[in-house]
Design a protein around this motif. Structure first.
Motif, PDB file in Angstrom:
ATOM      1  N   TYR A 109       0.692  -1.376   0.061  1.00 29.74           N
ATOM      2  CA  TYR A 109      -0.262  -0.547  -0.306  1.00 29.74           C
ATOM      3  C   TYR A 109       1.512   1.299  -0.027  1.00 29.74           C
ATOM      4  O   TYR A 109       0.513   2.770  -0.157  1.00 29.74           O
ATOM      5  CB  TYR A 109      -1.428   0.206   1.184  1.00 29.74           C
ATOM      6  CG  TYR A 109      -0.433   0.810   2.379  1.00 29.74           C
ATOM      7  CD1 TYR A 109      -0.775   1.730   2.867  1.00 29.74           C
ATOM      8  CD2 TYR A 109       0.458  -0.161   2.968  1.00 29.74           C
ATOM      9  CE1 TYR A 109      -0.133   2.718   3.879  1.00 29.74           C
ATOM     10  CE2 TYR A 109       0.973   0.389   4.684  1.00 29.74           C
ATOM     11  CZ  TYR A 109       0.425   1.313   4.439  1.00 29.74           C
ATOM     12  OH  TYR A 109       0.516   2.686   6.323  1.00 29.74           O
ATOM     13  N   TYR A 150      -1.583   0.106  12.199  1.00 32.20           N
ATOM     14  CA  TYR A 150      -2.752   0.420  11.593  1.00 32.20           C
ATOM     15  C   TYR A 150      -3.536   0.626  12.780  1.00 32.20           C
ATOM     16  O   TYR A 150      -5.288   0.457  12.426  1.00 32.20           O
ATOM     17  CB  TYR A 150      -3.488  -0.836  11.383  1.00 32.20           C
ATOM     18  CG  TYR A 150      -2.717  -1.624  10.013  1.00 32.20           C
ATOM     19  CD1 TYR A 150      -1.738  -1.118   9.475  1.00 32.20           C
ATOM     20  CD2 TYR A 150      -2.633  -2.881   9.514  1.00 32.20           C
ATOM     21  CE1 TYR A 150      -0.637  -1.380   8.110  1.00 32.20           C
ATOM     22  CE2 TYR A 150      -2.026  -3.467   8.692  1.00 32.20           C
ATOM     23  CZ  TYR A 150      -1.119  -2.699   8.017  1.00 32.20           C
ATOM     24  OH  TYR A 150      -0.465  -3.083   6.903  1.00 32.20           O
ATOM     25  N   GLU A 170      -5.809   3.542  15.345  1.00 37.26           N
ATOM     26  CA  GLU A 170      -6.801   4.659  15.106  1.00 37.26           C
ATOM     27  C   GLU A 170      -5.641   5.553  14.882  1.00 37.26           C
ATOM     28  O   GLU A 170      -4.784   5.685  16.014  1.00 37.26           O
ATOM     29  CB  GLU A 170      -7.773   4.442  15.345  1.00 37.26           C
ATOM     30  CG  GLU A 170      -8.873   5.954  15.309  1.00 37.26           C
ATOM     31  CD  GLU A 170      -9.793   5.944  16.053  1.00 37.26           C
ATOM     32  OE1 GLU A 170     -10.701   6.525  16.523  1.00 37.26           O
ATOM     33  OE2 GLU A 170     -10.199   4.575  17.487  1.00 37.26           O
ATOM     34  N   GLU A 194      -5.979   5.945   8.484  1.00 38.45           N
ATOM     35  CA  GLU A 194      -6.530   7.103   7.598  1.00 38.45           C
ATOM     36  C   GLU A 194      -6.509   6.778   6.371  1.00 38.45           C
ATOM     37  O   GLU A 194      -7.839   7.122   5.380  1.00 38.45           O
ATOM     38  CB  GLU A 194      -6.066   8.529   7.501  1.00 38.45           C
ATOM     39  CG  GLU A 194      -5.747   9.009   9.113  1.00 38.45           C
ATOM     40  CD  GLU A 194      -4.949  10.131   8.758  1.00 38.45           C
ATOM     41  OE1 GLU A 194      -4.027  10.682   8.207  1.00 38.45           O
ATOM     42  OE2 GLU A 194      -5.278  11.102  10.144  1.00 38.45           O
ATOM     43  N   ALA A 195      -5.496   5.526   5.307  1.00 38.21           N
ATOM     44  CA  ALA A 195      -6.002   5.234   4.295  1.00 38.21           C
ATOM     45  C   ALA A 195      -7.235   3.454   4.072  1.00 38.21           C
ATOM     46  O   ALA A 195      -7.146   3.437   3.389  1.00 38.21           O
ATOM     47  CB  ALA A 195      -4.610   4.896   3.785  1.00 38.21           C
ATOM     48  N   GLY A 196      -7.183   3.615   5.223  1.00 39.44           N
ATOM     49  CA  GLY A 196      -8.350   2.760   5.266  1.00 39.44           C
ATOM     50  C   GLY A 196      -7.824   1.773   5.717  1.00 39.44           C
ATOM     51  O   GLY A 196      -8.531   0.112   5.821  1.00 39.44           O
ATOM     52  N   THR A 236      -7.378  -5.407   8.915  1.00 38.80           N
ATOM     53  CA  THR A 236      -6.614  -6.033   7.341  1.00 38.80           C
ATOM     54  C   THR A 236      -6.130  -4.269   7.416  1.00 38.80           C
ATOM     55  O   THR A 236      -6.008  -2.770   8.050  1.00 38.80           O
ATOM     56  CB  THR A 236      -7.839  -5.116   6.579  1.00 38.80           C
ATOM     57  OG1 THR A 236      -8.038  -4.770   5.091  1.00 38.80           O
ATOM     58  CG2 THR A 236      -9.068  -4.077   7.250  1.00 38.80           C
ATOM     59  N   PRO A 291      -4.758  -1.296   3.959  1.00 38.42           N
ATOM     60  CA  PRO A 291      -4.255  -0.431   3.132  1.00 38.42           C
ATOM     61  C   PRO A 291      -4.875  -1.156   1.740  1.00 38.42           C
ATOM     62  O   PRO A 291      -4.153  -2.204   1.573  1.00 38.42           O
ATOM     63  CB  PRO A 291      -4.517   0.862   3.275  1.00 38.42           C
ATOM     64  CG  PRO A 291      -3.806   0.931   4.247  1.00 38.42           C
ATOM     65  CD  PRO A 291      -3.424  -0.708   4.593  1.00 38.42           C
ATOM     66  N   LYS A 342      -5.241  -5.927  -0.868  1.00 39.89           N
ATOM     67  CA  LYS A 342      -4.899  -6.516   0.374  1.00 39.89           C
ATOM     68  C   LYS A 342      -4.902  -7.454   1.991  1.00 39.89           C
ATOM     69  O   LYS A 342      -5.320  -8.372   1.512  1.00 39.89           O
ATOM     70  CB  LYS A 342      -5.752  -4.558   0.617  1.00 39.89           C
ATOM     71  CG  LYS A 342      -7.391  -5.460   1.009  1.00 39.89           C
ATOM     72  CD  LYS A 342      -8.128  -4.676   1.826  1.00 39.89           C
ATOM     73  CE  LYS A 342      -9.533  -5.052   2.561  1.00 39.89           C
ATOM     74  NZ  LYS A 342     -10.638  -4.081   2.884  1.00 39.89           N
TER      75      LYS A 342
END
Length: 432
Positions: free
Chosen positions: A90, A146, A148, A154-156, A161, A163, A281
């Motif tokens: 990613y 990953y 918060e 912020e990229a998902g 999971t 990004p 991903k």
């Protein structure tokens, strides 16, 4: 042609005959059941994609076990490959994902080699530890990187999971079958017996094929060439057959085992990379036990690349069928019944044509009669299921590949020969 080449030619011819018989049986099942998805290009395209990670994991197991190292940690190495491929992909694209996944799997293989070859830890215990370590490490890294508020979140990204990949590898179509009008597609839509089936199979295997798929398929003959046609391959296989004899001839058995196990981990990691490319991903749990199924495919293939490819294709086809057309899974009962019937008929022909009356032959014959009796019972059961079951519950459809794994191993175990020193603890100068 020399006499020495005759066995090889006969085996090659038998392989072609077996492939032709399988296609003929599939075409017959399609006509009888009316399930056109059985030989559709979509099913075979999905089967090819789903067989690749299984085949790569199986190749990893082949490299390790031919050197005498049992590697049941393939699943954990695949998990490491998926996470690091998603993490690097990613940020920097699919090329970085490929390198990161290979490296992560290779590190898993190196840990396994250090434990088993370096410290003499039981191979099964070390493999189980890596299978536990892989998901644990990746979950920890996801919670750290990953979480918060991080750029990845912020990229998902989430805890389970990554990004989406910044880019994906290109897809190609083989020029011979993709140039001009779609002739194969037109023939497939005619639904003519055998003609449309062959067209569907060829179209599914040649159109929009991913670059990594081509690499994975090429690794099958490359592995055969390296292990059976080079001096390095001979040394590696000798380490798995009799490491002390190899040691007496000057082979550095420790180094050979290390190299083979690291390559094994890298191949398993590559299988994880492919899963990330497929889903775009990393997703926690996306390996789905494919490392173990790859190990089963390797055993089914009798520790040979060609047999391994056949096993991976079988499991990939079953997986693709249950994903794309759950209603067509019941046709597998008829397909399996016909194959078992052909197997029983072939064994009866071989027994009738055999004139040996030695004690060993008598014992082997008794075992063959037992296997044939079970196979005949299987024919009856599968035919009954096909005639009485209209649609399988989703739970049974989902486990079809795993049940098929067990059944195939049950039949294939009658003709297996593993490397003699596979899993044996090796210490220089301490022959068992």
């Amino acid at each position: 042609m020399s006499v020495l080449d005759a066995p090889r030619v006969r085996k090659y011819h038998l392989t072609l005959i077996a492939v032709a018989v399988l296609i003929l049986v599939l075409a017959l099942v399609r006509v009888v059941t009316g399930k056109v998805d059985i030989t559709s290009s979509g099913i075979f395209q999905a089967a090819l994609v789903l067989a690749v990670p299984i085949g790569l994991a199986g190749l990893g197991g082949l490299w390790a076990e031919r050197a005498g190292v049992v590697n049941i940690g393939l699943e954990g190495m695949m998990v490491l490959g998926t996470w690091f491929a998603g993490w690097a992909g990613y940020q920097w694209g699919w090329q970085a994902a490929l390198v990161a996944g290979l490296a992560a799997g290779a590190i898993g293989g190196l840990l396994h080699a250090i434990a088993t070859v370096g410290f003499g830890v039981d191979h099964i215990i070390s493999g189980v530890a890596i299978n536990l370590l892989g998901p644990g490490v990746t979950r920890f890294l996801s919670e750290v990187l990953y979480a918060e508020g991080t750029p990845a979140a912020e990229a998902g990204a989430g805890i389970t999971t990554s990004p989406a990949l910044a880019s994906r590898p290109p897809e190609v179509s083989l020029p011979l079958f993709s140039s001009g009008p779609d002739v194969l597609g037109a023939l497939e839509n005619t639904h003519w017996f055998l003609v449309s089936d062959v067209a569907g199979i060829l179209r599914g295997l040649t159109h929009n094929v991913g670059l990594l798929v081509i690499v994975a398929v090429a690794l099958i003959p490359l592995t055969y060439f390296v292990l059976w046609r080079t001096a390095f391959g001979l040394r590696l296989r000798s380490a798995g057959e009799n490491p002390w004899a190899a040691e007496s001839l000057g082979v550095n058995v420790y180094l050979t085992k290390y190299i083979a196990t690291v390559i094994s981990g890298a191949l398993a990691g590559l299988g994880g990379v492919f899963l990330v490319f497929f889903t775009t991903k990393y997703v926690e749990g996306q390996t789905g036990g494919r490392g173990f199924i790859g190990l089963a495919a390797m055993i089914f293939g009798n520790w040979r690349p060609g047999g391994l490819a056949a096993g991976a294709s079988l499991f990939g086809y079953a997986d693709g069928l249950q994903l794309r057309s759950s209603a067509a899974v019941t046709s597998f009962f008829l397909f399996g019944a016909i194959l078992l019937l052909l197997y029983v008929g072939n064994r009866i022909r071989q027994l009738l044509s055999s004139s040996r009356e030695t004690a060993a032959a008598a014992v082997a014959g008794a075992r063959d009669y037992t296997v044939m009796a079970f196979a005949a019972m299987g024919v009856v059961v599968l035919m009954w299921l096909w005639m009485t079951v209209d649609r399988l519950p989703n739970e049974f459809v989902f486990i079809t590949p795993h049940v098929l794994t067990l059944l195939v191993l049950l039949v294939a175990s009658q003709r297996l020969r593993m490397p003699k020193a596979d899993g044996v603890r090796y210490r220089r100068g301490e022959q068992h």
